[in-house]
Motif scaffolding. Structure first.
Motif, PDB file in Angstrom:
ATOM      1  N   ILE A  56     -88.030  37.472  18.656  1.00 42.71           N
ATOM      2  CA  ILE A  56     -89.028  38.106  17.795  1.00 42.71           C
ATOM      3  C   ILE A  56     -89.756  37.045  16.964  1.00 42.71           C
ATOM      4  CG2 ILE A  56     -89.412  39.781  15.961  1.00 42.71           C
ATOM      5  CD1 ILE A  56     -88.516  41.013  18.605  1.00 42.71           C
ATOM      6  N   SER A  57     -91.068  37.153  16.874  1.00 44.67           N
ATOM      7  CA  SER A  57     -91.871  36.243  16.057  1.00 44.67           C
ATOM      8  C   SER A  57     -91.936  36.741  14.613  1.00 44.67           C
ATOM      9  CB  SER A  57     -93.287  36.151  16.612  1.00 44.67           C
ATOM     10  OG  SER A  57     -94.144  35.478  15.710  1.00 44.67           O
ATOM     11  N   GLY A  58     -91.948  35.795  13.680  1.00 42.22           N
ATOM     12  CA  GLY A  58     -92.078  36.154  12.269  1.00 42.22           C
ATOM     13  C   GLY A  58     -93.478  35.942  11.735  1.00 42.22           C
ATOM     14  N   ALA A  59     -94.453  35.728  12.620  1.00 46.20           N
ATOM     15  CA  ALA A  59     -95.798  35.353  12.189  1.00 46.20           C
ATOM     16  C   ALA A  59     -96.461  36.399  11.297  1.00 46.20           C
ATOM     17  CB  ALA A  59     -96.667  35.077  13.413  1.00 46.20           C
ATOM     18  N   ALA A  60     -96.188  37.689  11.543  1.00 49.71           N
ATOM     19  CA  ALA A  60     -96.869  38.741  10.784  1.00 49.71           C
ATOM     20  C   ALA A  60     -96.073  39.221   9.570  1.00 49.71           C
ATOM     21  CB  ALA A  60     -97.158  39.930  11.702  1.00 49.71           C
ATOM     22  N   GLU A  61     -94.916  38.620   9.338  1.00 50.91           N
ATOM     23  CA  GLU A  61     -94.077  39.058   8.227  1.00 50.91           C
ATOM     24  C   GLU A  61     -94.728  38.773   6.878  1.00 50.91           C
ATOM     25  OE1 GLU A  61     -89.784  38.164  10.443  1.00 50.91           O
ATOM     26  OE2 GLU A  61     -90.404  36.961   8.708  1.00 50.91           O
ATOM     27  N   LEU A  62     -94.343  39.540   5.866  1.00 48.25           N
ATOM     28  CA  LEU A  62     -94.783  39.269   4.512  1.00 48.25           C
ATOM     29  C   LEU A  62     -94.352  37.865   4.117  1.00 48.25           C
ATOM     30  CD1 LEU A  62     -93.747  42.604   2.725  1.00 48.25           C
ATOM     31  CD2 LEU A  62     -96.020  41.994   3.580  1.00 48.25           C
ATOM     32  N   SER A  63     -95.265  37.116   3.489  1.00 44.57           N
ATOM     33  CA  SER A  63     -94.910  35.800   2.966  1.00 44.57           C
ATOM     34  C   SER A  63     -93.965  35.971   1.772  1.00 44.57           C
ATOM     35  CB  SER A  63     -96.162  35.055   2.525  1.00 44.57           C
ATOM     36  OG  SER A  63     -96.727  35.692   1.381  1.00 44.57           O
ATOM     37  N   LEU A  64     -93.374  34.865   1.342  1.00 41.03           N
ATOM     38  CA  LEU A  64     -92.489  34.941   0.187  1.00 41.03           C
ATOM     39  C   LEU A  64     -93.248  35.417  -1.042  1.00 41.03           C
ATOM     40  CD1 LEU A  64     -89.744  34.556  -1.115  1.00 41.03           C
ATOM     41  CD2 LEU A  64     -90.274  32.114  -1.381  1.00 41.03           C
ATOM     42  N   ASP A  65     -94.477  34.956  -1.235  1.00 39.31           N
ATOM     43  CA  ASP A  65     -95.263  35.426  -2.384  1.00 39.31           C
ATOM     44  C   ASP A  65     -95.537  36.921  -2.276  1.00 39.31           C
ATOM     45  OD1 ASP A  65     -95.386  33.032  -3.700  1.00 39.31           O
ATOM     46  OD2 ASP A  65     -97.364  32.472  -2.927  1.00 39.31           O
ATOM     47  N   GLU A  66     -95.878  37.382  -1.076  1.00 36.39           N
ATOM     48  CA  GLU A  66     -96.094  38.821  -0.898  1.00 36.39           C
ATOM     49  C   GLU A  66     -94.803  39.596  -1.153  1.00 36.39           C
ATOM     50  OE1 GLU A  66     -99.504  39.536   2.433  1.00 36.39           O
ATOM     51  OE2 GLU A  66     -97.689  38.532   3.143  1.00 36.39           O
ATOM     52  N   ALA A  67     -93.681  39.064  -0.680  1.00 37.34           N
ATOM     53  CA  ALA A  67     -92.400  39.738  -0.877  1.00 37.34           C
ATOM     54  C   ALA A  67     -92.035  39.814  -2.352  1.00 37.34           C
ATOM     55  CB  ALA A  67     -91.312  39.015  -0.090  1.00 37.34           C
ATOM     56  N   ARG A  68     -92.311  38.752  -3.095  1.00 34.58           N
ATOM     57  CA  ARG A  68     -92.078  38.810  -4.551  1.00 34.58           C
ATOM     58  C   ARG A  68     -92.923  39.931  -5.172  1.00 34.58           C
ATOM     59  NH1 ARG A  68     -92.945  33.016  -4.437  1.00 34.58           N
ATOM     60  NH2 ARG A  68     -90.988  31.837  -4.601  1.00 34.58           N
ATOM     61  N   GLY A  69     -94.157  40.074  -4.683  1.00 36.27           N
ATOM     62  CA  GLY A  69     -95.014  41.138  -5.193  1.00 36.27           C
ATOM     63  C   GLY A  69     -94.461  42.522  -4.891  1.00 36.27           C
ATOM     64  N   VAL A  70     -93.823  42.687  -3.735  1.00 33.54           N
ATOM     65  CA  VAL A  70     -93.184  43.962  -3.410  1.00 33.54           C
ATOM     66  C   VAL A  70     -92.048  44.245  -4.395  1.00 33.54           C
ATOM     67  CG1 VAL A  70     -91.813  45.188  -1.688  1.00 33.54           C
ATOM     68  CG2 VAL A  70     -93.828  43.901  -0.982  1.00 33.54           C
TER      69      VAL A  70
END
Length: 367
Positions: A58-72
């Motif tokens: 599985i590719s992780g290319a489309a995953e939320l970035s760490l900055d986006e994840a912090r925002g979540v």
């Protein structure tokens, strides 16, 4: 980064004419008690029954970035979500996962729940988890022997998971062994219970569901009615074993309450976030018809409050074949994810219903 656009939830296709639910269950809370968050679909294992279809390919290319994840995390804290349950895939494969946990701690989440296959839990990582404090770690182990477990989870999975559990002995990390009950490992319940006790962990038994790769493996691994009845009796005598809400469809068999809420909490008490920011009612409902929205285009609170699939399908008025059943208050009609996967409908009994009169109707719906 995550604009609060109201009304962003996308209506589900009209696959289901009757919605699950019940007056006793209500229309859900203002925010979920628990959000399950699959932070990545990448995994170093490729289990045959994986609910998310995760794996090394599985590719992780489309995953939320760490900055986006912090925002979540910030959004979940603002919504007053009580608990985040981090999973995957294998969450420790996600770059920056430890930093994400530290951010959740800074935002006031007092209990950090993590589901892992255990294979990456070396001494350094365990020490870091211990320093964080309040970590609740769930290690998957689908057998009490190497042969049984590795047949489901891949070569070496059993040995490495048990080694991690041994390293966790005496550490300030609360831990459980998560055991997915299947036709292939039903005979090892006693042995896995004893193994969990030996390594100082609580056993949690969960239900196999036809989700992800579990759909293709379901016919082969689905427990028989006799095995489900045996499990119910086994759980009755072991109040120390956790089940969550996994086996509420066994409630008509009677006896001691198996714990949990006794009904499906999807979109009422819980929901799922995917690695790319999609929101679904639960981890087992990851199909387009149940997609509620995406956190890259709408806020979590707007999706939780306004998504049509949440409000119209999962929080709708009770109806269907189960509502008039005398056992309905005990099981809530069973699992919507299993119903949809096996029959394409939600207005039928759970296909694993333990009441004999329901079995023909559920089977007929699938034909």
């Amino acid at each position: 980064m995550f604009p609060p656009e109201p009304g962003a939830g996308r209506p589900a296709p009209p696959l289901h004419s009757v919605r699950p639910g019940g007056a006793a269950r209500g229309r859900g809370l203002s925010a979920p008690i628990t959000v399950t968050w699959e932070v990545t679909n990448r995994c170093n294992l490729r289990c045959v029954h994986c609910l998310s279809g995760s794996g090394p390919e599985i590719s992780g290319a489309a995953e939320l970035s760490l900055d986006e994840a912090r925002g979540v995390v910030d959004q979940l804290a603002a919504a007053r979500v009580f608990q985040i349950h981090f999973g995957g895939g294998e969450p420790f494969v996600y770059p920056g996962f430890m930093e994400l946990l530290r951010h959740a701690r800074r935002r006031g989440f007092c209990c950090l729940c993590i589901s892992s296959n255990g294979t990456l839990l070396d001494a350094t990582r365990i020490a870091a988890l211990e320093r964080l404090g309040g970590v609740y770690l769930q290690v998957s182990l689908d057998g009490a022997t190497e042969a049984t477990c590795d047949a489901l989870r891949g070569p070496g999975a059993f040995r490495r998971a048990v080694a991690a559990l041994e390293r966790l002995r005496g550490r300030e990390v609360v831990r459980t062994v998560n055991f997915v009950y299947t036709a292939a490992n039903a005979h090892e319940l006693d042995a896995v219970h004893a193994l969990a006790a030996r390594v100082g962990a609580t056993l949690r038994v969960t239900r196999l569901k036809p989700s992800g790769r579990g759909r293709a493996a379901y016919d082969r691994l689905r427990p028989s009615p006799a095995q489900l009845a045996a499990l119910h009796g086994w759980l009755q005598g072991r109040p120390d074993v956790l089940t969550g809400d996994t086996f509420f469809h066994l409630a008509p068999l009677g006896g001691r309450d198996l714990g949990g809420f006794g009904f499906c909490g999807a979109a009422r008490l819980t929901c799922l976030l995917t690695p790319t920011g999609d929101v679904f009612p639960c981890a087992f409902t990851q199909i387009p018809a149940f997609r509620a929205g995406n956190l890259r285009s709408a806020s979590f609170q707007a999706i939780w409050d306004e998504a049509p699939v949440f409000n119209e399908v999962f929080r709708g008025e009770p109806a269907g074949a189960c509502v008039s059943c005398s056992a309905y208050e005990g099981c809530g009609g069973g699992c919507p994810a299993v119903k949809e996967a096996l029959t394409g409908r939600l207005d039928v009994p759970d296909p694993d219903c333990v009441l004999p009169l329901c079995a023909p109707e559920a089977a007929g719906a699938a034909s």
